[in-house]
Design an enzyme around this catalytic site. Structure first.
Site, PDB file in Angstrom:
ATOM      1  N   GLU A 194       0.819  -1.405  -0.120  1.00 59.69           N
ATOM      2  CA  GLU A 194       0.255   0.093   0.114  1.00 59.69           C
ATOM      3  C   GLU A 194       0.555   0.869   0.037  1.00 59.69           C
ATOM      4  O   GLU A 194       2.059   1.177   0.839  1.00 59.69           O
ATOM      5  CB  GLU A 194      -0.787   0.185   0.989  1.00 59.69           C
ATOM      6  N   LYS A 209      -9.657   0.831  -1.927  1.00 57.17           N
ATOM      7  CA  LYS A 209      -9.532   0.278  -0.326  1.00 57.17           C
ATOM      8  C   LYS A 209     -11.654   0.443   0.027  1.00 57.17           C
ATOM      9  O   LYS A 209     -12.003   1.764   0.354  1.00 57.17           O
ATOM     10  CB  LYS A 209      -8.748   1.512   0.446  1.00 57.17           C
ATOM     11  N   CYS A 242      -5.225  -3.053   3.699  1.00 56.86           N
ATOM     12  CA  CYS A 242      -4.260  -3.489   5.302  1.00 56.86           C
ATOM     13  C   CYS A 242      -5.545  -3.360   6.236  1.00 56.86           C
ATOM     14  O   CYS A 242      -5.983  -4.521   6.731  1.00 56.86           O
ATOM     15  CB  CYS A 242      -3.947  -1.567   4.401  1.00 56.86           C
TER      16      CYS A 242
END
Length: 296
Positions: A47, A122, A156
């Site tokens: 990321e 995301k 993440c």
């Protein structure tokens, strides 16, 4: 018929002082060639990998950084498309901040040698991403069809939400890619243990990538990373008891490389001592919904 074996190289990407844009792109190219020389079919970067481009710029606010990074979007896409085609390898180009209609997003892009690009914004933003950058959250999980079965990308913080990972499993996903950026041991272990939990719960592979090291001069967006990348499985036969195929050396700039055997994953679904993906009781969700209605 799906292919059974896939050699994966997942990066512990070391932050260093990139002297110029050309230095950054050249370093990425060398890393890609290194992974391919070791036989990788799939290469995963972390990321915010392109946030490393901020290292040789004056200190910026988060909004300025978003505008600055978005200006690299065409170059980012062209770079990874070219290397994917020339090296005949699938590349997850980490994530990159770019602008869409609803604002700036933290987007992961998966590049295939034939030119196909699969994207995943995301879905769960941290408080810092919502309030300081600021970024807009994605609203759809992309289920990616490949020669090795279905994949998904949980970036993440996304991996910390079991219902999202379960949705991937219910969609037939066999491999989850988790590009991450954590700057402390606290953040890293939250992501790491959730990667392993999701692999156990859903009986699929999870591959984690992250940043390590630090920049000589502090940047408010990306200045240091803490990670031990890894390739994780269910903690059950025919895999190892700890559910780890391979893990890196903590905070060292390196690739973690291992081969995924999807026949073993299928064997686990049929012959594992336990089967948490199949044995879950769906009545729980109905009872929870009923309780919420009664509380109202």
């Amino acid at each position: 018929m799906y292919m059974q074996n896939l050699k994966v190289a997942t990066a512990q990407y070391g932050l260093a002082d990139a002297e110029s844009d050309a230095d950054f792109w050249s370093r990425l190219g060398r890393k890609l060639r290194e992974a391919v020389a070791k036989g990788a079919n799939l290469i995963i970067f972390p990321e915010y990998v392109t946030a490393h481009l901020l290292s040789h710029q004056p200190v910026m606010t988060h909004e300025e950084a978003c505008r600055h990074l978005d200006a690299y979007t065409s170059e980012y896409i062209a770079f990874f498309q070219r290397y994917s085609r020339e090296l005949n390898v699938i590349i997850l180009g980490g994530t990159h901040i770019c602008q869409e209609d609803k604002g700036y997003v933290n987007k992961a892009s998966l590049f295939f040698p034939d030119g196909r690009i699969e994207e995943q914004n995301k879905l769960h933003l941290t408080p810092e991403e919502r309030n300081r950058w600021p970024l807009a959250a994605g609203d759809k999980l992309n289920i990616i069809e490949t020669q090795w079965g279905r994949w998904a990308i949980l970036t993440c913080y996304d991996i910390e939400f079991p219902e999202l990972a379960r949705l991937a499993g219910e969609s037939g996903v066999q491999l989850v890619l988790c590009p991450s950026y954590t700057d402390s041991a606290f953040g890293y272990y939250r992501v790491r243990y959730c990667c392993q939990a999701r692999a156990i719960e859903n009986q699929y592979y999870v591959v984690l990538s992250g940043m390590v090291g630090s920049l000589p001069d502090e940047r408010p967006q990306v200045d240091q990373g803490y990670c031990q990348a890894g390739i994780f499985t269910p903690c059950d036969v025919p895999f190892s008891a700890d559910g780890i195929i391979q893990a890196g050396e903590l905070n060292r700039d390196m690739f973690v490389i291992a081969e995924l055997d999807f026949a073993k994953l299928h064997a686990n679904h049929k012959q594992g001592v336990v089967a948490p993906f199949y044995d879950r009781r769906r009545v729980y969700s109905r009872e929870l919904r009923k309780m919420r209605i009664e509380e109202c």
